[in-house]
Design a protein around this motif. Structure first.
Motif, PDB file in Angstrom:
ATOM      1  N   GLU A 177      -3.013  44.730 -25.034  1.00 50.39           N
ATOM      2  CA  GLU A 177      -4.336  45.030 -25.582  1.00 50.39           C
ATOM      3  C   GLU A 177      -4.637  44.177 -26.809  1.00 50.39           C
ATOM      4  N   GLY A 178      -3.711  43.258 -27.142  1.00 53.97           N
ATOM      5  CA  GLY A 178      -3.928  42.377 -28.284  1.00 53.97           C
ATOM      6  C   GLY A 178      -3.594  42.998 -29.619  1.00 53.97           C
ATOM      7  N   MET A 179      -2.877  44.132 -29.602  1.00 54.29           N
ATOM      8  CA  MET A 179      -2.470  44.768 -30.847  1.00 54.29           C
ATOM      9  C   MET A 179      -1.067  44.289 -31.241  1.00 54.29           C
ATOM     10  N   LEU A 180      -0.848  44.126 -32.534  1.00 54.93           N
ATOM     11  CA  LEU A 180       0.422  43.616 -33.041  1.00 54.93           C
ATOM     12  C   LEU A 180       1.393  44.748 -33.336  1.00 54.93           C
ATOM     13  N   TRP A 181       2.661  44.500 -32.985  1.00 53.00           N
ATOM     14  CA  TRP A 181       3.744  45.424 -33.313  1.00 53.00           C
ATOM     15  C   TRP A 181       4.652  44.729 -34.316  1.00 53.00           C
ATOM     16  N   ILE A 182       4.854  45.365 -35.461  1.00 46.79           N
ATOM     17  CA  ILE A 182       5.599  44.749 -36.549  1.00 46.79           C
ATOM     18  C   ILE A 182       6.778  45.634 -36.938  1.00 46.79           C
ATOM     19  N   ALA A 183       7.948  45.005 -37.040  1.00 42.95           N
ATOM     20  CA  ALA A 183       9.138  45.684 -37.561  1.00 42.95           C
ATOM     21  C   ALA A 183       9.090  45.602 -39.082  1.00 42.95           C
ATOM     22  N   HIS A 184       9.334  46.725 -39.745  1.00 40.67           N
ATOM     23  CA  HIS A 184       9.196  46.777 -41.202  1.00 40.67           C
ATOM     24  C   HIS A 184      10.554  46.948 -41.872  1.00 40.67           C
ATOM     25  N   TRP A 185      10.966  45.869 -42.551  1.00 42.08           N
ATOM     26  CA  TRP A 185      12.216  45.876 -43.317  1.00 42.08           C
ATOM     27  C   TRP A 185      12.055  46.827 -44.499  1.00 42.08           C
ATOM     28  N   CYS A 214      11.134  43.397 -32.834  1.00 34.30           N
ATOM     29  CA  CYS A 214      10.820  44.239 -31.691  1.00 34.30           C
ATOM     30  C   CYS A 214      10.250  43.368 -30.579  1.00 34.30           C
ATOM     31  N   THR A 215      10.449  43.830 -29.354  1.00 34.65           N
ATOM     32  CA  THR A 215       9.885  43.148 -28.195  1.00 34.65           C
ATOM     33  C   THR A 215       9.804  44.130 -27.047  1.00 34.65           C
ATOM     34  N   ILE A 226      14.150  47.326 -30.167  1.00 36.04           N
ATOM     35  CA  ILE A 226      14.032  47.205 -31.621  1.00 36.04           C
ATOM     36  C   ILE A 226      15.393  46.871 -32.212  1.00 36.04           C
ATOM     37  N   THR A 227      15.449  45.811 -33.019  1.00 38.52           N
ATOM     38  CA  THR A 227      16.689  45.463 -33.704  1.00 38.52           C
ATOM     39  C   THR A 227      16.642  45.967 -35.147  1.00 38.52           C
ATOM     40  N   SER A 228      17.832  46.122 -35.723  1.00 41.23           N
ATOM     41  CA  SER A 228      17.930  46.590 -37.103  1.00 41.23           C
ATOM     42  C   SER A 228      19.094  45.899 -37.791  1.00 41.23           C
ATOM     43  N   ALA A 229      19.206  46.094 -39.099  1.00 39.14           N
ATOM     44  CA  ALA A 229      20.251  45.437 -39.889  1.00 39.14           C
ATOM     45  C   ALA A 229      21.001  46.445 -40.741  1.00 39.14           C
ATOM     46  N   SER A 230      22.235  46.084 -41.048  1.00 36.75           N
ATOM     47  CA  SER A 230      23.036  46.885 -41.976  1.00 36.75           C
ATOM     48  C   SER A 230      23.416  46.097 -43.218  1.00 36.75           C
ATOM     49  N   ILE A 231      23.095  44.816 -43.232  1.00 38.00           N
ATOM     50  CA  ILE A 231      23.469  43.953 -44.358  1.00 38.00           C
ATOM     51  C   ILE A 231      22.826  44.468 -45.649  1.00 38.00           C
ATOM     52  N   LEU A 243      23.656  54.429 -37.851  1.00 41.96           N
ATOM     53  CA  LEU A 243      23.179  53.579 -36.757  1.00 41.96           C
ATOM     54  C   LEU A 243      22.591  52.255 -37.252  1.00 41.96           C
ATOM     55  N   ALA A 244      22.657  51.986 -38.551  1.00 46.26           N
ATOM     56  CA  ALA A 244      22.132  50.726 -39.077  1.00 46.26           C
ATOM     57  C   ALA A 244      22.835  49.551 -38.404  1.00 46.26           C
ATOM     58  N   GLY A 245      22.058  48.557 -38.005  1.00 45.97           N
ATOM     59  CA  GLY A 245      22.592  47.405 -37.285  1.00 45.97           C
ATOM     60  C   GLY A 245      22.549  47.566 -35.779  1.00 45.97           C
ATOM     61  N   SER A 246      22.058  48.697 -35.301  1.00 40.48           N
ATOM     62  CA  SER A 246      22.019  48.959 -33.857  1.00 40.48           C
ATOM     63  C   SER A 246      20.778  48.353 -33.212  1.00 40.48           C
ATOM     64  N   LEU A 247      20.885  48.186 -31.896  1.00 35.81           N
ATOM     65  CA  LEU A 247      19.729  47.843 -31.072  1.00 35.81           C
ATOM     66  C   LEU A 247      19.216  49.136 -30.450  1.00 35.81           C
ATOM     67  N   PHE A 248      17.944  49.430 -30.643  1.00 39.22           N
ATOM     68  CA  PHE A 248      17.335  50.647 -30.120  1.00 39.22           C
ATOM     69  C   PHE A 248      16.377  50.288 -28.977  1.00 39.22           C
TER      70      PHE A 248
END
Length: 266
Positions: A177-185, A214-215, A226-231, A243-248
């Motif tokens: 639909e042309g809407m953006l999905w943004i992962a927020h650090w 995200c994809t 959705i990817t995430s970080a633990s660093i 669960l930090a650093g996991s793929l959801f």
């Protein structure tokens, strides 16, 4: 941006069949995309390279930042016509030290943008003529006219700002639909934004603070990965975010993505 620094690239991952295979590449991997022949193209520490899907072989193509040893490649993606765009950032977080490069069908590399601090999310409108881009510390989504015939981008404009309370904008994708999905650090969420009005339409909350990209995937592109970080987390934060650093994955998330582009070369 990847969930965490890694020295591996996945060569075949099949969630339904639980098939997972890796190749050791002995390099920081900023981003990968799939090539038309099934192999990968990747932004490695040593440069933009082909990575063989079957044997992990590496063929270096270009290293446009060989003269910038303090930089590393970060987020990358194929445009709708099958070119590969890859951005960079400074290892020491120096401001405006990064760039955005384009690898064309003839394997020629050109620099599209300079003075980037943290090159991250990229997405193209459904017609391919608009390019959305995130330089994370700016707290905004930039927008450019995009020439699908050449890969050239027009002058930068601001699509919309991101309120700091939402978390830093990181990786990004677009739905049908042309809407953006943004992962927020540091935002504990992936949010859906209207790029025309700048309105936040929806969000999925995550049990981790550092949400990185995200994809859409799955048979009908209705599963949100959705990817995430633990660093950078201290011991207390690790305990609070196991669960930090996991793929959801959010199965059948209620929205549908765009068919992903693959890298094509002559």
């Amino acid at each position: 941006m990847l969930g965490r620094y890694t020295e591996r690239t996945d060569t075949h991952v099949s969630p339904p069949g639980k098939l997972h295979h890796t190749h050791q590449v002995d390099s920081l991997v900023g981003a990968i995309a799939i090539c038309e022949n099934g192999d990968f193209i990747a932004g490695l520490r040593e440069g933009i390279s082909f990575v063989g899907r079957s044997n992990g072989s590496i063929r270096l193509l270009h290293h446009p930042e060989a003269h910038l040893p303090q930089n590393r490649y970060n987020d990358g993606k194929c445009d709708p016509e099958g070119r590969f765009l890859i951005g960079s950032t400074a290892l020491n977080h120096k401001k405006q030290a990064g760039n955005l490069h384009l690898l064309d069908h003839d394997l020629q590399c050109t620099t599209q943008l300079q003075g980037i601090t943290m090159s991250n999310g990229m997405a193209w409108s459904p017609d391919g003529c608009t390019f959305y881009y995130i330089d994370t510390p700016t707290f905004e989504v930039a927008v450019f006219d995009y020439d699908t015939a050449t890969g050239r981008i027009g002058p930068k404009r601001s699509a919309f700002p991101i309120p700091e309370k939402e978390g830093l904008p990181d990786g990004m994708t677009i739905d049908n639909e042309g809407m953006l999905w943004i992962a927020h650090w540091d935002g504990w969420q992936v949010a859906r934004w209207n790029p025309v009005t700048g309105e936040k339409l929806y969000s999925f909350r995550l049990p981790v603070a550092f949400v990185t990209s995200c994809t859409f995937g799955g048979e009908n592109l209705q599963d949100l990965y959705i990817t995430s970080a633990s660093i950078g987390l201290n011991e207390k934060q690790h305990d609070e975010q196991p669960l930090a650093g996991s793929l959801f994955v959010i199965k059948n998330c209620g929205f549908q993505g765009m068919s992903p582009a693959v890298f094509r070369h002559h």
